[in-house]
Structures are given as structure tokens and as C-alpha cells.
Motif scaffolding. Sequence first.
Motif, short mmCIF file in Angstrom:
data_model
loop_
_atom_site.label_atom_id
_atom_site.label_comp_id
_atom_site.label_asym_id
_atom_site.label_seq_id
_atom_site.Cartn_x
_atom_site.Cartn_y
_atom_site.Cartn_z
N ASP A 122 36.87 71.74 -2.76
CA ASP A 122 37.98 72.46 -2.15
C ASP A 122 39.35 71.98 -2.64
N VAL A 123 39.38 70.84 -3.32
CA VAL A 123 40.67 70.25 -3.69
C VAL A 123 41.46 71.19 -4.60
N ARG A 124 40.81 71.71 -5.64
CA ARG A 124 41.54 72.58 -6.56
C ARG A 124 41.92 73.90 -5.88
N VAL A 125 41.03 74.44 -5.05
CA VAL A 125 41.34 75.68 -4.32
C VAL A 125 42.59 75.49 -3.47
N LEU A 126 42.65 74.36 -2.76
CA LEU A 126 43.81 74.07 -1.92
C LEU A 126 45.06 73.84 -2.76
N HIS A 128 46.40 77.06 -3.99
CA HIS A 128 47.00 77.80 -2.87
C HIS A 128 48.40 77.26 -2.56
N PHE A 129 48.53 75.93 -2.46
CA PHE A 129 49.83 75.34 -2.15
C PHE A 129 50.83 75.57 -3.28
N ARG A 178 52.07 79.10 -2.89
CA ARG A 178 52.90 79.22 -1.68
C ARG A 178 54.28 78.61 -1.88
N PHE A 179 54.33 77.37 -2.38
CA PHE A 179 55.62 76.70 -2.49
C PHE A 179 56.43 77.21 -3.67
N ALA A 180 55.75 77.70 -4.70
CA ALA A 180 56.48 78.32 -5.81
C ALA A 180 57.19 79.58 -5.33
N GLU A 181 56.51 80.36 -4.50
CA GLU A 181 57.12 81.57 -3.96
C GLU A 181 58.26 81.23 -3.01
N GLU A 182 58.04 80.24 -2.14
CA GLU A 182 59.07 79.86 -1.18
C GLU A 182 60.32 79.34 -1.88
N GLU A 232 54.18 70.32 -2.39
CA GLU A 232 55.51 70.83 -2.07
C GLU A 232 56.57 70.05 -2.84
N ARG A 233 56.43 68.72 -2.84
CA ARG A 233 57.38 67.88 -3.56
C ARG A 233 57.32 68.15 -5.06
N ALA A 234 56.11 68.29 -5.59
CA ALA A 234 55.95 68.49 -7.03
C ALA A 234 56.55 69.82 -7.47
N VAL A 235 56.36 70.86 -6.67
CA VAL A 235 56.91 72.17 -7.01
C VAL A 235 58.44 72.10 -7.04
N ILE A 236 59.02 71.44 -6.05
CA ILE A 236 60.48 71.32 -5.98
C ILE A 236 61.02 70.57 -7.19
N LEU A 237 60.30 69.53 -7.62
CA LEU A 237 60.78 68.67 -8.71
C LEU A 237 60.41 69.18 -10.09
#
Length: 454
Positions: free
Chosen positions: A320-324, A327-328, A331-335, A368-373
Motif C-alpha cells: 500500500d505504500v506506493r498507492v498511498l 495518492h498524496f 492531492r498535494f500537487a493539486e492543492e 506534503e513537505r516534499a511536494v512543497i519543496l
Amino acid sequence: MAEKILVADDERHIVDGLQMLLADDGFEVDTATDGKKAWEMVSQGGYGVVLADLRMPEMDGLELFRRMREAGIPSEMIIITGSASVDTAVQAMRQGAYDYLEKPLNIERLKALLPKAVDAFRVKQANKQLEEKLKNLTRFGDLIGQSEEMRDIYSMIEAAAPSAASIFIVGESGTGKELVARAIHDKSGRAKGPFIAINCAAFPREILENELFGHEKGAFTGAINEKPGCFELADGGTLFLDEVAEMEADIQVKLLRALEQRSFRRLGGKKEIHVDIRVVSATNKVIQKALDSGELREDLYHRLAVIPLTLPPLRERRGDVRVLAEHFLRRFAEENQKPLKGFSADALEFINTYRWPGNVRELKNALERAVILARTDSVSLADLRAHELIQSDDREIRLPVGTPLEQAERTLVLKTFSFVDGDHQRAATMLGIEEDELRNRLNRAVTPEPAGVA
């Protein structure tokens, strides 16, 4: 049994004749003599095939077909047309209509065509059901996972949710216990009622009792108005008690009584208030140790755990790790309005091999942190580097003598943040700094050093 057929034509002798003919072949047939009536009937669903005249009053067959497709109605369409309108019928086929028949109708061709159209409808429906089933394998409400362990959780929720039984969820911090509780609520007959969640570890004894049961006006200094507690607020719905083993013993006794009687008194009150609630509880403690140590009363546990449910940690459902993570990332790229394409190879390897001691919450916070950075169109290992310094021991940091102070501070900040599962307030309190300062230090800790700097 054959699917229902709708015949729509403004010529009464045609609809009556087709109805009798097809009924003899075992079909259930409804009829309409104008396009508007046909649309009203087909919009209710239930038809496998619609035979519709291209030219009808109120609404023609082409418009009827267009509305069906826009509304997602899966019925197959066979157009009935005169020779002058064959080109239009062919155009409808290009847009997805199953076939067309010219007037005067060739009955033998119709009898050969109709079963094929019914089969096409059945295949379409079977594919839709399969898509729904596959979708449910990776997502269940707000829960995400396709592993066998998570499918077992989904099955237990489906089985237990319709009952009135109390459910006790055990799982490490960050595994998604509240998401499971909410899924139970949403799948139950109480879904339209309130879902009230309270973290029992977040309040000292006096405040927790007030939060649970409320108080009357004048019950204590400062009680200038009456206040309903969570038990009242959850009436007709579900009450989720998170970290229930953190309650003081006397509060556990009062909770037990309230559960047994389905009634309670507000602080300072004399009136018994009766409620209709379903209780879901959770803890991150090992149950037997909590019972043996007296942290959790055994009688309360058995009252709460009519149906026990154990959530596996993320390290035990590696699939499930890669699926999650994906997904994140979406989600965070869109946000954050960042057009990220995915992960670099080394970032993906790290995600798949790291143990994620903070479970799904840690993975979520890391992404979330990685997407922001992220500075490129993919999340790199450098964007996830906050985890590189985390050691296997959750409560200790080992640094060699002579470690530069800047690096030691960075390690301490990151380790503490991971230890509290990304809770900024707790981490700041433990480190003795303000939350804003913590965020600044976290940003510095995960920002890659300029090229050429050792």
C-alpha cells in the motif's frame, strides 16, 4: 430474464406491433409515442435497449440519444429511420448508437439485432461493476489501500457497520483509526446523524469530563451558560473516543455507567439525559499491557470492544505504500498547483524501503513537505531528505563526537518531529521553541544545500 426494451415511435401501429412481437420473444416492452415521453421513461433507468424513431414530435431520436449519453444512461440505442435519414442514423452510430433499422422494418433483421444489443448492454454493465469492484480494492471511503490486510479491514467494516455494537480499534499512531471510525459511521444506519470525535489524551481530567458530559449553568466558576457535551452532540449518531486508555480511572467509571445506562448527568445537573449513540473507541496501546497495568479498566474494555478491530501498521502492508504515496502526491500537487509528474527513481526506492514508523500520517506529512519543496517536475530524494537522518531507535539520537552543531540541531529537530508523528505543537513544546520557529527550522533542515557546499 431478458432486459426491458423501450420502443419509441410516433406511429401507433408500429409501437403496438413491436410490443406484441417482442413480447412473444420473451422481452418486457414499454412504449412511447413522442420523444418527450420517451425521455421521461428512459431517464428512470431500467432499459437494456431503446428502439427510437429518428423523427418524433417533442424530441427526435438523435436528441434523445444525446441526452442519454450526457446523463450517463447505459442503454443501447437502435435508431429507426426512413431512407431519407439514413445519413443521420449513421452519424448517430458514429457517436455510439448500437445500430439502425430502415422503414419498413425488416423483422428478421430486428430479431437478429436485438439479442446482440442486449448482450452489448450486459457486457457494458459487467465492465462497470468490475470497475467499481477494482476501485473498492484501492479505496474505501477515505481509507486507501489494496493489500490483503486492508481488504480484510474493509470486509470487517462492511459486516460490523450496520449493527449497533460498540467497536474498539487498536492501532499504532498514524494508522488511520479515525478514518476507520468515520467509515463505520458512514456505512451504518446512523450516517445521516452526527459524527463526534474527541481525543481523550488531549484534555486534563476536569476538562475531559466537561467535554464528554457537558455542564449546567453555574456548575462551577465561569459556567455562565449551559453546555452540552459530546454525548449529547452525538445523539442519533456516532461518538468516537480516541485514545480512550488515556482517561483517568474515575472518568472511565463514569463513562462505563453512561454506556451501560445510555444516560448521564451534566456537571452540576440532576436530570438524567438519555441518548441514542453508537460508540467507537480507539487506542494505540497494547491492550493486554493496558489492562494488566490498570490503565484501562477491564469492564470498560469489554463494554467497548464488542467487536475488536486491529489496524495493521504501514510496514506490514508494504503493497500500500506506493498507492498511498501516489495518492498524496496527486492531492498535494493539486492543492499547491504544482504540475508534478511523479517520483525520481531514488525517491521511489526510498519510499518503498523506508519503514515509516509514523505510519500513514508520517508518509502523508513527508509527501506534503516534499511536494512543497520540489523544484523540478518530479519529487526527488533530496525533497524527502528529512528522513535520511532518522535512526531506527525512535527515542534516541546517536551522534559521533565532533558532529557540527548545525547538523546536530537539524537531526534533533527532524527526529523530534518524526517522533510526534508530525504534530507541530507537540514538537515545538518538546524542543522549547515556538511553532513558527519550529517551522522555520524544519524548512532549513529539509532545504538542499547549495552545490559545492560540503
